[in-house]
Scaffold this motif. Structure first.
Motif, PDB file in Angstrom:
ATOM      1  N   SER A   1       0.866  -1.185   0.000  1.00 38.54           N
ATOM      2  CA  SER A   1       0.000   0.000   0.000  1.00 38.54           C
ATOM      3  C   SER A   1       0.901   1.233   0.000  1.00 38.54           C
ATOM      4  O   SER A   1       1.104   1.872   1.029  1.00 38.54           O
ATOM      5  CB  SER A   1      -0.919   0.004   1.228  1.00 38.54           C
ATOM      6  N   ASP A   2       1.444   1.556  -1.178  1.00 34.79           N
ATOM      7  CA  ASP A   2       2.425   2.633  -1.298  1.00 34.79           C
ATOM      8  C   ASP A   2       1.790   3.905  -1.843  1.00 34.79           C
ATOM      9  O   ASP A   2       0.919   3.850  -2.723  1.00 34.79           O
ATOM     10  CB  ASP A   2       3.558   2.210  -2.227  1.00 34.79           C
ATOM     11  N   VAL A   3       2.246   5.044  -1.359  1.00 33.24           N
ATOM     12  CA  VAL A   3       1.798   6.322  -1.904  1.00 33.24           C
ATOM     13  C   VAL A   3       2.290   6.433  -3.347  1.00 33.24           C
ATOM     14  O   VAL A   3       3.447   6.117  -3.649  1.00 33.24           O
ATOM     15  CB  VAL A   3       2.320   7.493  -1.062  1.00 33.24           C
ATOM     16  N   SER A   4       1.421   6.861  -4.238  1.00 36.21           N
ATOM     17  CA  SER A   4       1.721   6.924  -5.670  1.00 36.21           C
ATOM     18  C   SER A   4       1.863   8.367  -6.148  1.00 36.21           C
ATOM     19  O   SER A   4       1.230   9.276  -5.613  1.00 36.21           O
ATOM     20  CB  SER A   4       0.605   6.246  -6.473  1.00 36.21           C
TER      21      SER A   4
ATOM     22  N   ALA B   1      -3.039  13.261  -1.588  1.00 38.22           N
ATOM     23  CA  ALA B   1      -2.232  12.126  -2.033  1.00 38.22           C
ATOM     24  C   ALA B   1      -3.128  10.915  -2.232  1.00 38.22           C
ATOM     25  O   ALA B   1      -4.268  10.866  -1.753  1.00 38.22           O
ATOM     26  CB  ALA B   1      -1.122  11.820  -1.020  1.00 38.22           C
ATOM     27  N   VAL B   2      -2.568   9.912  -2.930  1.00 41.62           N
ATOM     28  CA  VAL B   2      -3.301   8.681  -3.188  1.00 41.62           C
ATOM     29  C   VAL B   2      -2.328   7.526  -3.048  1.00 41.62           C
ATOM     30  O   VAL B   2      -1.118   7.683  -3.245  1.00 41.62           O
ATOM     31  CB  VAL B   2      -3.936   8.698  -4.603  1.00 41.62           C
ATOM     32  N   ALA B   3      -2.849   6.346  -2.682  1.00 41.67           N
ATOM     33  CA  ALA B   3      -2.003   5.176  -2.490  1.00 41.67           C
ATOM     34  C   ALA B   3      -2.537   3.993  -3.281  1.00 41.67           C
ATOM     35  O   ALA B   3      -3.737   3.895  -3.557  1.00 41.67           O
ATOM     36  CB  ALA B   3      -1.917   4.802  -1.006  1.00 41.67           C
ATOM     37  N   TYR B   4      -1.635   3.111  -3.645  1.00 38.32           N
ATOM     38  CA  TYR B   4      -2.021   1.845  -4.240  1.00 38.32           C
ATOM     39  C   TYR B   4      -2.621   0.967  -3.142  1.00 38.32           C
ATOM     40  O   TYR B   4      -2.056   0.819  -2.054  1.00 38.32           O
ATOM     41  CB  TYR B   4      -0.789   1.165  -4.844  1.00 38.32           C
TER      42      TYR B   4
ATOM     43  N   GLY C   1      -5.073   1.656  -1.272  1.00 39.44           N
ATOM     44  CA  GLY C   1      -5.216   2.504  -0.092  1.00 39.44           C
ATOM     45  C   GLY C   1      -6.358   3.484  -0.224  1.00 39.44           C
ATOM     46  O   GLY C   1      -7.502   3.090  -0.467  1.00 39.44           O
ATOM     47  N   ARG C   2      -6.022   4.772  -0.105  1.00 40.05           N
ATOM     48  CA  ARG C   2      -7.045   5.810  -0.130  1.00 40.05           C
ATOM     49  C   ARG C   2      -6.577   6.998  -0.963  1.00 40.05           C
ATOM     50  O   ARG C   2      -5.394   7.171  -1.217  1.00 40.05           O
ATOM     51  CB  ARG C   2      -7.359   6.281   1.295  1.00 40.05           C
ATOM     52  N   LEU C   3      -7.545   7.824  -1.322  1.00 37.01           N
ATOM     53  CA  LEU C   3      -7.308   9.131  -1.919  1.00 37.01           C
ATOM     54  C   LEU C   3      -7.856  10.143  -0.928  1.00 37.01           C
ATOM     55  O   LEU C   3      -8.996  10.002  -0.472  1.00 37.01           O
ATOM     56  CB  LEU C   3      -8.013   9.231  -3.274  1.00 37.01           C
ATOM     57  N   GLY C   4      -7.048  11.149  -0.579  1.00 37.59           N
ATOM     58  CA  GLY C   4      -7.544  12.110   0.389  1.00 37.59           C
ATOM     59  C   GLY C   4      -6.693  13.347   0.483  1.00 37.59           C
ATOM     60  O   GLY C   4      -5.623  13.449  -0.125  1.00 37.59           O
ATOM     61  N   CYS C   5      -7.169  14.310   1.253  1.00 34.26           N
ATOM     62  CA  CYS C   5      -6.468  15.570   1.468  1.00 34.26           C
ATOM     63  C   CYS C   5      -6.327  15.825   2.961  1.00 34.26           C
ATOM     64  O   CYS C   5      -7.241  15.519   3.737  1.00 34.26           O
ATOM     65  CB  CYS C   5      -7.218  16.736   0.827  1.00 34.26           C
ATOM     66  N   VAL C   6      -5.179  16.372   3.357  1.00 35.84           N
ATOM     67  CA  VAL C   6      -4.924  16.705   4.749  1.00 35.84           C
ATOM     68  C   VAL C   6      -4.471  18.157   4.838  1.00 35.84           C
ATOM     69  O   VAL C   6      -4.043  18.758   3.851  1.00 35.84           O
ATOM     70  CB  VAL C   6      -3.856  15.776   5.376  1.00 35.84           C
ATOM     71  N   ASP C   7      -4.563  18.710   6.035  1.00 36.70           N
ATOM     72  CA  ASP C   7      -4.080  20.063   6.282  1.00 36.70           C
ATOM     73  C   ASP C   7      -2.557  20.074   6.181  1.00 36.70           C
ATOM     74  O   ASP C   7      -1.873  19.283   6.846  1.00 36.70           O
ATOM     75  CB  ASP C   7      -4.524  20.527   7.669  1.00 36.70           C
ATOM     76  N   ALA C   8      -2.014  20.963   5.342  1.00 33.60           N
ATOM     77  CA  ALA C   8      -0.575  20.968   5.110  1.00 33.60           C
ATOM     78  C   ALA C   8       0.212  21.348   6.353  1.00 33.60           C
ATOM     79  O   ALA C   8       1.352  20.915   6.523  1.00 33.60           O
ATOM     80  CB  ALA C   8      -0.230  21.917   3.961  1.00 33.60           C
ATOM     81  N   ALA C   9      -0.375  22.127   7.244  1.00 36.93           N
ATOM     82  CA  ALA C   9       0.342  22.570   8.433  1.00 36.93           C
ATOM     83  C   ALA C   9       0.353  21.515   9.541  1.00 36.93           C
ATOM     84  O   ALA C   9       1.361  21.323  10.222  1.00 36.93           O
ATOM     85  CB  ALA C   9      -0.266  23.868   8.951  1.00 36.93           C
TER      86      ALA C   9
END
Length: 386
Positions: A238-241, A253-256, A258-266
């Motif tokens: 389950s690697d980030v792609s 980011a998205v993973a093989y 795994g999931r596709l999602g967004c997080v707070d950059a800070a």
């Protein structure tokens, strides 16, 4: 799928399996099994926009690497496996210079207005000035597959042993490094590194996304994009792609597997996440995030909440590249060198352009009104919508 492993026994097993396949292919009486998931045939449609090739050049074969163009100022930098590195005018494709790096290349290109960096055989990092003169040569701990990130006076690379190193862009002096444990099996992929004014965002095997301080490489936060699960090592990959996508105050980011999602950059706090599996990165415009999953489906989700807007299934199993937003359309390349243009409103096909018949690799870039992409065979082309 290419698999990288640190376990010698697994390497031998994979080699044996590969050898059996080769021996079978040499048997003239052996029947070739039909592909389990054959690529979808190209559907007929009435184009609703006109896209033309503005310019096209050949830089040389990418081999097994995932090279893609990099924008530095008003120029595009491209590379090939044989050591070729070239600077082109983004608007016209005119070659400003073309050099040989003196050794095979495995990753690239990363560029700023005055520094160009590539990964070379044996984990070597090479940096050049904008006029094609080599600035420095440094050694990473192992092979580099993802393009270096060149920003904020640093050249940052991740090697396949999960070591992240930052070099001074002018001198090549190592500024900091960070080591992360690697899982038993990981995709032999080329994830990129995104950089803003304070942090580097790095996707790692095992589905982790980490934010590092540009000052000293210290981790700011680490989150899970994919959680390894399953009965076998293969099922637990389950690697980030692709390259993490910076969208204002968010990083997505998205993973093989795994999931596709967004997080707070800070802070790394999760904004939203959806189950998704992809071997390539994400695209976005002002409203939506676009992902191409490992089955060849292209999806659009709202940037603010991850609500699904549409899903195009007409390109199933065509080994899609990272989708890229271009004006009023979304472009995605495939394994036969076609670039497909989809409507951002409903995902309908709007146009299609052929290239050299080989796979579109890496992540296309947008330069002004042009979409610039590279193929496995070495074509670098700029497309413009009319």
């Amino acid at each position: 799928m290419h698999i990288a492993t640190k376990a010698v026994s697994i390497s031998i097993a994979l080699a044996v399996l590969g050898g059996c396949s080769t021996l079978q292919s040499l048997n003239p009486f052996a029947s070739k099994p039909a592909p389990r998931n054959p690529p979808a045939a190209l559907v007929e449609f009435k184009p609703s926009m006109t896209v033309k090739t503005a310019w096209s050049v050949n830089v040389g074969s990418a081999g097994n690497a995932l090279f893609h163009p990099a924008l530095g100022g008003d120029s595009v930098y491209v590379a090939a496996a044989d050591g070729t590195l070239a600077r082109l005018e983004a608007d016209t494709g005119r070659q400003v210079w073309r050099i040989k790096a003196g050794m095979p290349l495995t990753a690239g290109v990363g560029a700023s207005a005055d520094t160009v960096a590539v990964g070379a055989a044996g984990g070597v990092v090479l940096a050049f000035s904008a006029d094609g003169k080599q600035r420095w040569k440094a050694q990473a701990s192992s092979e580099i597959l993802g393009s270096p990130a060149v920003s904020q006076g640093l050249v940052i690379v991740r090697s396949i042993d999960n070591r992240i190193v930052a070099f001074d862009a002018d001198s090549g002096i190592r500024k900091w490094q960070l080591q992360r444990n690697a899982p038993a099996l990981a995709l032999r992929s080329a994830p990129g590194i995104a950089v803003d004014s304070q942090s580097a965002y790095v996707g790692l095997p095992g589905g982790r996304l980490v934010s590092l301080s540009l000052l000293n490489g210290g981790p700011r936060w680490e989150v899970a994009v994919g959680d390894p699960r399953g009965a076998t090592e293969l099922e637990r990959i389950s690697d980030v792609s692709g390259t993490p996508l910076l969208l204002g105050r968010d990083v997505c980011a998205v993973a093989y597997q795994g999931r596709l999602g967004c997080v707070d950059a800070a802070s790394g706090a999760t904004r939203w996440a959806k189950e998704f599996s992809s071997e390539v990165g994400l695209g976005a415009d002002e409203r939506y995030v676009y992902g191409a999953d490992d089955r060849g489906n292209v999806s659009a989700l709202t940037r603010d909440a991850g609500v699904s807007v549409w899903r195009n299934t007409t390109l199933a199993n065509r080994r899609l590249a990272t989708p890229v937003a271009l004006g009023r359309t979304v472009a995605v390349g495939d394994y036969q060198g076609y670039m497909h243009f989809l409507s951002p409103e409903d995902g309908a096909l709007m146009a299609r352009v052929a290239s050299d018949g080989s796979r579109v690799i890496g992540t296309p870039i947008v330069a002004g009104s042009s979409l610039i992409f590279q193929t496995q065979a070495g074509t670098v082309a700029a497309l413009r919508a009319e």
